[in-house]
Structure formats: structure tokens, C-alpha cells
Design an enzyme around this catalytic site. Structure first.
Site, PDB file in Angstrom:
ATOM      1  N   ASP A 265      39.995  56.803  63.555  1.00 14.37           N
ATOM      2  CA  ASP A 265      41.119  56.992  62.777  1.00 14.37           C
ATOM      3  C   ASP A 265      41.820  55.584  62.255  1.00 14.37           C
ATOM      4  OD1 ASP A 265      43.703  57.504  61.739  1.00 14.37           O
ATOM      5  OD2 ASP A 265      43.955  59.085  63.006  1.00 14.37           O
TER       6      ASP A 265
ATOM      7  N   ASN B 129      35.198  52.286  53.835  1.00 19.39           N
ATOM      8  CA  ASN B 129      35.353  53.038  52.710  1.00 19.39           C
ATOM      9  C   ASN B 129      36.802  53.960  52.948  1.00 19.39           C
ATOM     10  OD1 ASN B 129      34.428  54.919  50.533  1.00 19.39           O
ATOM     11  ND2 ASN B 129      34.284  56.347  52.255  1.00 19.39           N
TER      12      ASN B 129
ATOM     13  N   GLN C 125      55.126  56.981  51.022  1.00 24.35           N
ATOM     14  CA  GLN C 125      53.780  57.026  50.587  1.00 24.35           C
ATOM     15  C   GLN C 125      53.233  55.621  50.685  1.00 24.35           C
ATOM     16  OE1 GLN C 125      53.260  58.211  46.476  1.00 24.35           O
ATOM     17  NE2 GLN C 125      54.903  59.520  46.490  1.00 24.35           N
TER      18      GLN C 125
ATOM     19  N   SER D 173      38.734  49.134  44.371  1.00 26.57           N
ATOM     20  CA  SER D 173      39.263  49.888  43.165  1.00 26.57           C
ATOM     21  C   SER D 173      39.481  49.062  41.977  1.00 26.57           C
ATOM     22  CB  SER D 173      39.868  51.016  43.615  1.00 26.57           C
ATOM     23  OG  SER D 173      40.437  51.524  42.465  1.00 26.57           O
TER      24      SER D 173
ATOM     25  N   TYR E 119      48.573  52.710  46.507  1.00 27.48           N
ATOM     26  CA  TYR E 119      47.223  52.721  46.635  1.00 27.48           C
ATOM     27  C   TYR E 119      46.901  51.410  45.931  1.00 27.48           C
ATOM     28  CZ  TYR E 119      42.452  54.036  45.957  1.00 27.48           C
ATOM     29  OH  TYR E 119      40.887  54.094  46.206  1.00 27.48           O
ATOM     30  N   GLY E 120      47.367  51.066  44.660  1.00 28.22           N
ATOM     31  CA  GLY E 120      46.904  49.972  43.826  1.00 28.22           C
ATOM     32  C   GLY E 120      47.215  48.825  44.924  1.00 28.22           C
ATOM     33  N   VAL E 121      48.289  48.619  45.398  1.00 29.37           N
ATOM     34  CA  VAL E 121      48.682  47.351  46.287  1.00 29.37           C
ATOM     35  C   VAL E 121      47.841  47.397  47.529  1.00 29.37           C
ATOM     36  CG1 VAL E 121      50.639  46.282  47.487  1.00 29.37           C
ATOM     37  CG2 VAL E 121      51.213  47.474  45.408  1.00 29.37           C
TER      38      VAL E 121
ATOM     39  N   LYS F  30      44.604  48.330  47.480  1.00 35.43           N
ATOM     40  CA  LYS F  30      43.448  47.518  47.042  1.00 35.43           C
ATOM     41  C   LYS F  30      43.404  46.211  46.795  1.00 35.43           C
ATOM     42  CE  LYS F  30      41.071  51.423  48.137  1.00 35.43           C
ATOM     43  NZ  LYS F  30      39.925  51.234  49.015  1.00 35.43           N
TER      44      LYS F  30
END
Length: 223
Positions: free
Chosen positions: A55, A82, A104, A141, A194-196, A198
Site C-alpha cells: 500500500d 504503476n 484531493q 501520463s 493527478y496531473g501534478v 505525474k
């Protein structure tokens, strides 16, 4: 145990005849029940797989997994990072109404960036024992492309060829703090945790590639 991770495990764990050099693919999953079911299914199809509970938000599970792999196999030839979380309602770039953006950002960065970093660092000693030099593959991504950063200063910082890991960790913490304070856009951050995360993973990949030149370290966009 599902999605891209499951397919990666299925692809690289194929046993071809009596080839003793085939990979043993170790599935790291948060859910022991789902992980073991995935292993049973893959083994029934002729795949060479094993399971350990991991985890990314639990450092003890990372430590235990690394200890198990070292004791059982003695080395790690390839690490595929992943696992990730994404608040997706309906796109990577929207806010999910029932969870404040600051929360988030915290969950996403803690899991996707710092969790991946902790696992990678735990596995490095075993990767260095690989007779092939070790491989790290980080699943990134297109959501992590530099153009999502509104600020040129931010883009320059993340793409710098001299960026150090401690600096990068600081940037990720800065984003989370700004997101919690509600002023992340004022400080040149986008509206996507999420973008940050990645962007951070891609920058981390470059740092490890520089630091460990004998290893092959890459990030990939699964499309």
C-alpha cells in the site's frame, strides 16, 4: 490486480517452454484478497507470478514487501511503478464536489508521488544487485505534460537538468499546501492533483536516471 497493472503482469510473466530465465512477476497490491485471486488466475493460465501486499500510503507495507522480495529472490531486475489514484469526475481536470480540492491534492500527491518514491528507494538496493543493471519503469501520463503548468517558472523548475530530489519533494509539498489554502492557481499551479503528481513522477524519473547511470530508468505514457 486489475487494469493496466494486471496486463503488465500478464505480459511479462509468460513462461516459454523450459526457459528458466523467464521473469517471476511479483504483483504488489493493496488488497491481499484481490491480489491473491489475480495470482491464482494468472498461474492457472501458465504465468510465473507471486504476490506481496503493498500500500503506497503505508510505509510499513513497503518495508515488509521489500524484505520479502530480498529474502525470497535476493534481487529485483525490473521495478514497474504503476499504482496511482485519480479523482476523475468526469475528467482529470475537474474538481470532485464532495471532496475538497485540497484533500484531493493531498491524497493524490501522497500516494502517486511520495508513495512511489518510497517504494523505489526501498527497492534500489535490490535493483543494484541485478546482473542486468536494474530497470525502473514509471507509468506516467500525458496528463503530466509540462504544459499543464500555467507558470513558465514552474515549467522551468520541473524540467531543469539540475533539479535535485529534495527540491522536487519541496515543490510537491508546496502544491499540496497551496491547494489546501485555496490559492494554488495564484502560485502557478493547475487545477489537477493527478496531473501534478505525474509531472512529479516524470521529473523524478529524470533525477534517478542521472543519479543511477548504470540503471535504465524511464517513464512511459500507456496511452
Amino acid at each position: 490486480n486489475k487494469g493496466i497493472g494486471y496486463e503488465i503482469a500478464r505480459k511479462i510473466s509468460v513462461i516459454k517452454g523450459d526457459d528458466e530465465t523467464a521473469f517471476v512477476c511479483i504483483l504488489g497490491c493493496r488488497s491481499e484478497e484481490r491480489g491473491r485471486k489475480a495470482v491464482e488466475k494468472l498461474r492457472a493460465e501458465g504465468h510465473n507470478v507471486d504476490f506481496c501486499k503493498i500500500d503506497l500510503e503505508d510505509k510499513d507495507s513497503i518495508t515488509s514487501a521489500a524484505a520479502y522480495i530480498e529474502k525470497t529472490y535476493g534481487r529485483c531486475d525490473v521495478l514497474v511503478n504503476n499504482a496511482a489514484v485519480c479523482f476523475n469526475d468526469p475528467t482529470l481536470y475537474g474538481k470532485v464536489p464532495h471532496i475538497p480540492f485540497g484533500e484531493q491534492a493531498d491524497i493524490t500527491i501522497r500516494t502517486n508521488f511520495f508513495g512511489t518514491l518510497a517504494l523505489t528507494e526501498a527497492m534500489l538496493p535490490m535493483l543494484e544487485k541485478s546482473e542486468w543493471g536494474g530497470r525502473i519503469i514509471n507509468i506516467a501520463s500525458s496528463a503530466g505534460r509540462l504544459s499543464i503548468l500555467p507558470s513558465q517558472e514552474r515549467r522551468d523548475a520541473f524540467s531543469s537538468e539540475t533539479l535535485e530530489l529534495e527540491e522536487l519533494k519541496g515543490y510537491m509539498k508546496d502544491f499540496v499546501k497551496a491547494a489546501k489554502d485555496g490559492n494554488h492557481q495564484v502560485y502557478g499551479w493547475p487545477n489537477t492533483g493527478y496531473g501534478v503528481s505525474k509531472v512529479g513522477i516524470i521529473a523524478m524519473t529524470k533525477i534517478f536516471a542521472r543519479k543511477y547511470p548504470k540503471m535504465m530508468v524511464n517513464s512511459v505514457d500507456p496511452g
